[in-house]
Design an enzyme around this catalytic site. Structure first.
Site, PDB file in Angstrom:
ATOM      1  N   GLY A   9       0.813  -1.214   0.000  1.00  0.00           N
ATOM      2  CA  GLY A   9       0.000   0.000   0.000  1.00  0.00           C
ATOM      3  C   GLY A   9       0.839   1.254   0.000  1.00  0.00           C
ATOM      4  O   GLY A   9       0.587   2.202   0.736  1.00  0.00           O
ATOM      5  N   ALA A  10       1.846   1.287  -0.874  1.00  0.00           N
ATOM      6  CA  ALA A  10       2.873   2.333  -0.790  1.00  0.00           C
ATOM      7  C   ALA A  10       2.610   3.547  -1.671  1.00  0.00           C
ATOM      8  O   ALA A  10       3.351   4.524  -1.594  1.00  0.00           O
ATOM      9  CB  ALA A  10       4.233   1.739  -1.162  1.00  0.00           C
ATOM     10  N   SER A  11       1.578   3.529  -2.489  1.00  0.00           N
ATOM     11  CA  SER A  11       1.423   4.606  -3.469  1.00  0.00           C
ATOM     12  C   SER A  11       0.890   5.902  -2.878  1.00  0.00           C
ATOM     13  O   SER A  11       0.966   6.954  -3.515  1.00  0.00           O
ATOM     14  CB  SER A  11       0.503   4.147  -4.616  1.00  0.00           C
ATOM     15  OG  SER A  11      -0.810   3.907  -4.147  1.00  0.00           O
ATOM     16  N   ARG A  12       0.351   5.865  -1.651  1.00  0.00           N
ATOM     17  CA  ARG A  12      -0.204   7.084  -1.069  1.00  0.00           C
ATOM     18  C   ARG A  12      -0.244   6.988   0.452  1.00  0.00           C
ATOM     19  O   ARG A  12       0.017   5.942   1.044  1.00  0.00           O
ATOM     20  CB  ARG A  12      -1.623   7.335  -1.604  1.00  0.00           C
ATOM     21  CG  ARG A  12      -2.635   6.248  -1.258  1.00  0.00           C
ATOM     22  CD  ARG A  12      -3.919   6.403  -2.047  1.00  0.00           C
ATOM     23  NE  ARG A  12      -4.910   5.390  -1.686  1.00  0.00           N
ATOM     24  CZ  ARG A  12      -6.036   5.643  -1.022  1.00  0.00           C
ATOM     25  NH1 ARG A  12      -6.325   6.885  -0.654  1.00  0.00           N
ATOM     26  NH2 ARG A  12      -6.873   4.680  -0.729  1.00  0.00           N
ATOM     27  N   ASN A  92       1.125  -2.413   5.306  1.00  0.00           N
ATOM     28  CA  ASN A  92       0.350  -1.181   5.425  1.00  0.00           C
ATOM     29  C   ASN A  92      -0.946  -1.217   4.631  1.00  0.00           C
ATOM     30  O   ASN A  92      -1.914  -0.561   5.011  1.00  0.00           O
ATOM     31  CB  ASN A  92       1.212  -0.004   4.938  1.00  0.00           C
ATOM     32  CG  ASN A  92       0.409   1.256   4.757  1.00  0.00           C
ATOM     33  OD1 ASN A  92      -0.008   1.897   5.718  1.00  0.00           O
ATOM     34  ND2 ASN A  92       0.142   1.629   3.516  1.00  0.00           N
ATOM     35  N   SER A 142      -4.278  -0.194  14.537  1.00  0.00           N
ATOM     36  CA  SER A 142      -5.041   1.048  14.681  1.00  0.00           C
ATOM     37  C   SER A 142      -5.408   1.271  16.143  1.00  0.00           C
ATOM     38  O   SER A 142      -5.614   0.314  16.904  1.00  0.00           O
ATOM     39  CB  SER A 142      -6.317   0.995  13.842  1.00  0.00           C
ATOM     40  OG  SER A 142      -7.128   2.127  14.110  1.00  0.00           O
ATOM     41  N   TYR A 155     -13.743  -3.066  10.632  1.00  0.00           N
ATOM     42  CA  TYR A 155     -12.369  -2.581  10.513  1.00  0.00           C
ATOM     43  C   TYR A 155     -11.621  -2.785  11.817  1.00  0.00           C
ATOM     44  O   TYR A 155     -10.490  -3.298  11.832  1.00  0.00           O
ATOM     45  CB  TYR A 155     -12.373  -1.101  10.129  1.00  0.00           C
ATOM     46  CG  TYR A 155     -11.021  -0.439  10.221  1.00  0.00           C
ATOM     47  CD1 TYR A 155     -10.051  -0.665   9.254  1.00  0.00           C
ATOM     48  CD2 TYR A 155     -10.713   0.408  11.284  1.00  0.00           C
ATOM     49  CE1 TYR A 155      -8.802  -0.061   9.337  1.00  0.00           C
ATOM     50  CE2 TYR A 155      -9.474   1.016  11.372  1.00  0.00           C
ATOM     51  CZ  TYR A 155      -8.526   0.781  10.398  1.00  0.00           C
ATOM     52  OH  TYR A 155      -7.290   1.378  10.495  1.00  0.00           O
ATOM     53  N   THR A 158     -10.603  -6.346  12.403  1.00  0.00           N
ATOM     54  CA  THR A 158      -9.430  -6.791  11.636  1.00  0.00           C
ATOM     55  C   THR A 158      -8.139  -6.340  12.302  1.00  0.00           C
ATOM     56  O   THR A 158      -7.148  -7.078  12.311  1.00  0.00           O
ATOM     57  CB  THR A 158      -9.463  -6.257  10.188  1.00  0.00           C
ATOM     58  OG1 THR A 158      -9.338  -4.836  10.170  1.00  0.00           O
ATOM     59  CG2 THR A 158     -10.722  -6.678   9.464  1.00  0.00           C
TER      60      THR A 158
END
Length: 249
Positions: A9-12, A92, A142, A155, A158
């Site tokens: 999940g590294a693009s943003r 991530n 989280s 969420y 998880t």
């Protein structure tokens, strides 16, 4: 041999900040992305300007097939490139929220658990043998695991599973010198939170939640991950690091 870190999940958002920070720390990078090819390539080019090597791996974690395809790509790359020494895995990627208790359907339940729990579990299971003996696994959990938010229960469930996986894997992999920790962000200013955070009500909620009376920045999460990936954290494992700015104290 150059050391690599895999960031999903590294693009943003947080993943992008983590990629930049680990590059500054001297890591070369294996960067996962799903749909945003343009942003992933922009990130790759920007990090490569600093002299670090970057390899992109696409993967959709919403299904078993997507997770398996990503694992196959990653294993093929790691087997082919003998000069890649995998030091750190940062899990991530995932869905950042879910519907409320009465609104979740079977499909949403499965997708959120697939991306947030199944993907990190099976990616770790499949790639752990590539990790160096003093490697690092860092999971994104989280702050909702210790604060009741009924409007995003699935969420939160998880991320509770991720916390359990963290300390259990720490015990499983400790003999290999591999540490496993998780980071628990609070309200962070990213593009995925901007729609509600950048409102008067959102700012007031963030101020009221945090002892520091503000939202966090992606770089503040990346700094903690940087520490956990470093030699300075060599005797820390099985720990869930709260980075919520003192939310709901």
């Amino acid at each position: 041999m150059d050391q690599y870190a895999l960031v999903t999940g590294a693009s943003r958002g947080i993943g992008k900040a983590v990629a930049f920070q680990l590059a500054k720390d001297g890591f070369n990078l294996l960067l996962h992305y799903n749909q945003n090819t343009e942003k992933a390539n922009e990130l790759k080019k920007e990090i490569e300007l600093s002299g670090r090597q970057v390899k992109l791996i696409q993967g959709d974690f919403n299904s078993n097939e997507g997770i398996e395809e990503f694992i196959e790509k990653a294993r093929k790359l790691l087997n082919k490139k003998k000069d890649i020494s995998l030091h750190t895995i940062v899990h991530n990627a995932g869905h950042a929220t879910s519907s409320g208790f009465g609104d979740v359907n079977f499909n949403e339940f499965d997708q959120v658990f697939s991306a947030n729990v199944k993907a990190p579990y099976f990616i770790t299971q499949s790639l752990v043998d590539f990790l160096v003996p003093n490697g690092r696994i860092i999971n994104l959990s989280s702050g909702v695991t210790r604060i009741a938010f009924p409007h995003m229960m699935i969420y939160a469930m998880t991320k509770g599973a991720i916390n359990t996986m963290t300390f259990t894997l720490a015990k499983e992999l400790g003999a290999k010198g591999i540490t496993v920790n998780s980071v628990m962000p609070g309200i962070i200013d990213t593009d995925s939170t901007a729609s509600w955070l950048h409102t008067e009500e959102g700012q007031e909620n963030a101020k009221n939640m945090s002892a520091l009376e503000r939202e966090g920045q992606p770089e503040e999460i990346a700094n903690v991950i940087s520490f956990l990936a470093s030699e300075k954290a060599s005797f820390i494992t099985g720990h869930n690091v709260d980075v919520t700015g003192g939310s709901q104290l």
